[in-house]
Design an enzyme around this catalytic site. Structure first.
Site, short mmCIF file in Angstrom:
data_model
loop_
_atom_site.label_atom_id
_atom_site.label_comp_id
_atom_site.label_asym_id
_atom_site.label_seq_id
_atom_site.Cartn_x
_atom_site.Cartn_y
_atom_site.Cartn_z
N ASN A 108 -9.99 -58.77 55.60
CA ASN A 108 -11.32 -58.29 54.93
C ASN A 108 -12.24 -58.61 56.10
O ASN A 108 -13.46 -58.20 55.65
CB ASN A 108 -11.44 -59.38 53.82
CG ASN A 108 -11.63 -60.99 54.46
OD1 ASN A 108 -11.52 -61.10 55.40
ND2 ASN A 108 -12.19 -61.90 53.20
N LYS B 229 -10.22 -71.03 48.64
CA LYS B 229 -9.79 -69.73 47.77
C LYS B 229 -8.72 -68.80 48.47
O LYS B 229 -7.96 -68.45 47.84
CB LYS B 229 -11.05 -68.90 47.16
CG LYS B 229 -11.69 -69.69 45.85
CD LYS B 229 -12.96 -68.81 45.60
CE LYS B 229 -12.40 -67.74 44.96
NZ LYS B 229 -13.71 -66.85 44.50
N THR B 230 -8.96 -68.75 49.91
CA THR B 230 -8.22 -67.76 50.62
C THR B 230 -6.97 -68.49 51.04
O THR B 230 -5.94 -67.90 50.67
CB THR B 230 -8.92 -67.47 51.86
OG1 THR B 230 -10.16 -67.00 51.71
CG2 THR B 230 -8.10 -66.68 52.78
N TYR C 250 -10.25 -76.51 54.78
CA TYR C 250 -9.37 -75.77 55.47
C TYR C 250 -7.87 -76.63 55.38
O TYR C 250 -6.88 -76.43 55.22
CB TYR C 250 -9.70 -75.74 56.91
CG TYR C 250 -8.66 -75.03 57.87
CD1 TYR C 250 -8.38 -73.64 57.55
CD2 TYR C 250 -8.06 -75.61 58.85
CE1 TYR C 250 -7.39 -72.99 58.46
CE2 TYR C 250 -7.02 -75.03 59.54
CZ TYR C 250 -6.94 -73.78 59.42
OH TYR C 250 -5.99 -73.12 60.28
N ARG D 36 -13.93 -72.77 69.24
CA ARG D 36 -12.77 -73.42 69.64
C ARG D 36 -12.96 -73.76 71.46
O ARG D 36 -13.57 -73.23 71.89
CB ARG D 36 -11.51 -72.84 69.58
CG ARG D 36 -11.34 -72.38 67.80
CD ARG D 36 -9.94 -71.90 67.79
NE ARG D 36 -9.97 -71.05 66.57
CZ ARG D 36 -8.93 -70.32 66.35
NH1 ARG D 36 -7.78 -70.39 66.74
NH2 ARG D 36 -8.71 -69.67 65.23
#
Length: 317
Positions: free
Chosen positions: A38, A95-96, A149, A190
């Site tokens: 997406n 949700k993902t 997460y 990161r």
């Protein structure tokens, strides 16, 4: 009736850092690859060079909605993986992980496809066991800023194993430890990309905490080799398996290594440690060594050199 003997492989999150490298590898292995993304944290730039390949297809799609296609294998990589990205919309992140897993497992069930879940070392939270073995259940804050997460990925693992128990689905679960390499997002927060970009720009290198916290860094090509080997295993082998580099480095040591590679005027600057940031990350890879004969091959300095060269080109420095 199948016309082609090529394996049909779906890669969700295929335009991301890991996904784009996986798509490349699968094409080299002679697969037909459907890359679904997406473009929330992935980018078309990562796969533009593949678009002319007749065995590669790119589709804009959000895995929180069902997908109706025919496939033989599914690599479920869809989910923003850096704190900056997954904390921006934490509800969507959960949700993902959860709805995305349900939809991809449903697809695998219908098509009788093997499916691999890209899980994470974050399922261990801020671990009280070191190094982390797959038998360790973790030390996770369920209501913290990283929970969207951490707990999303933990729930996805639950769903995978329940689909296995309930429907005898061919699942594979790998827990990814810190991975780096070309096509990392320059602003993903990161440490590897942060340190390299700051050093290349001549900025001070920001270390959160005193730099004594540890991470284990695996080069992307090594990880992708692990994915492919895992997918090729028999129905009985499910994981979860840790995949990462068992060699442990301090964050301060990583910053100094990057400075040595890049050079320039940058200095180390220390700031407070973010909430729930784990102090240690080191995988025990005994299981994956025994079951797959897999372990990382590329030393940190060699991998960092490749990554620095990528960011030099990307940033035009």
């Amino acid at each position: 009736m199948r016309v082609s003997n090529r394996k049909r492989v779906l890669v969700t999150g295929g335009a991301g850092f890991l996904g784009s490298h996986l798509c490349e590898r699968l094409l080299l292995d002679g697969c037909d690859v459907l890359c679904v993304d997406n473009f929330y944290s992935g980018t078309k730039d990562n796969v533009t060079h593949l678009i002319g390949n007749p065995h590669f297809e790119l589709m804009r799609h959000d895995v929180t909605f069902p997908l109706y296609i025919e496939v033989d294998e599914i690599y479920n990589l869809a989910c923003p993986a850096s704190p900056i990205h997954y904390q921006w919309d934490p509800v969507q992140t959960t949700k993902t992980s959860v709805h995305g897993a349900i939809n991809m497992l449903g697809l695998a069930k219908r098509t009788k496809a093997k499916i691999l879940q890209a899980s994470t070392s974050e399922v261990y939270g801020d671990p009280e066991v070191h190094p982390q073995q797959e038998s360790y259940w973790g030390h996770v804050n369920p209501i913290g800023i990283r929970s969207c997460y951490d707990e999303g990925k933990r729930c996805a693992e639950t769903l995978f194993f329940d689909y296995r128990r309930q429907h005898d689905l061919g699942i594979k679960v790998v827990r990814i430890f810190n991975t780096y390499g070309p096509r990392m997002h320059p602003n993903d927060g990161r440490v590897v990309s942060n340190f390299i970009v700051q050093a290349l720009r001549g900025e001070n290198i920001t270390i959160y905490g005193d730099g004594s916290q540890t991470r284990s860094f695996c080069y992307v090509d090594d990880l992708i080799e692990g994915f492919v080997r895992m997918m090729a295993t028999s129905h009985e082998i499910t994981g979860p398996f840790n995949m990462g580099n068992p060699v442990e480095f301090t964050i301060k040591g990583l910053a100094e290594t990057v400075l040595n590679l890049v050079g320039g005027p940058s200095k180390l600057v220390f700031k407070p440690l973010p909430q729930d940031d784990p102090k240690q990350r080191q995988p025990d890879i005994s299981l994956v060594r025994a079951k797959l004969g897999w372990e990382p091959k590329i030393p940190l300095e060699e991998g960092l050199d490749q990554t620095v060269n990528y960011f030099r080109r990307f940033l035009g420095i």
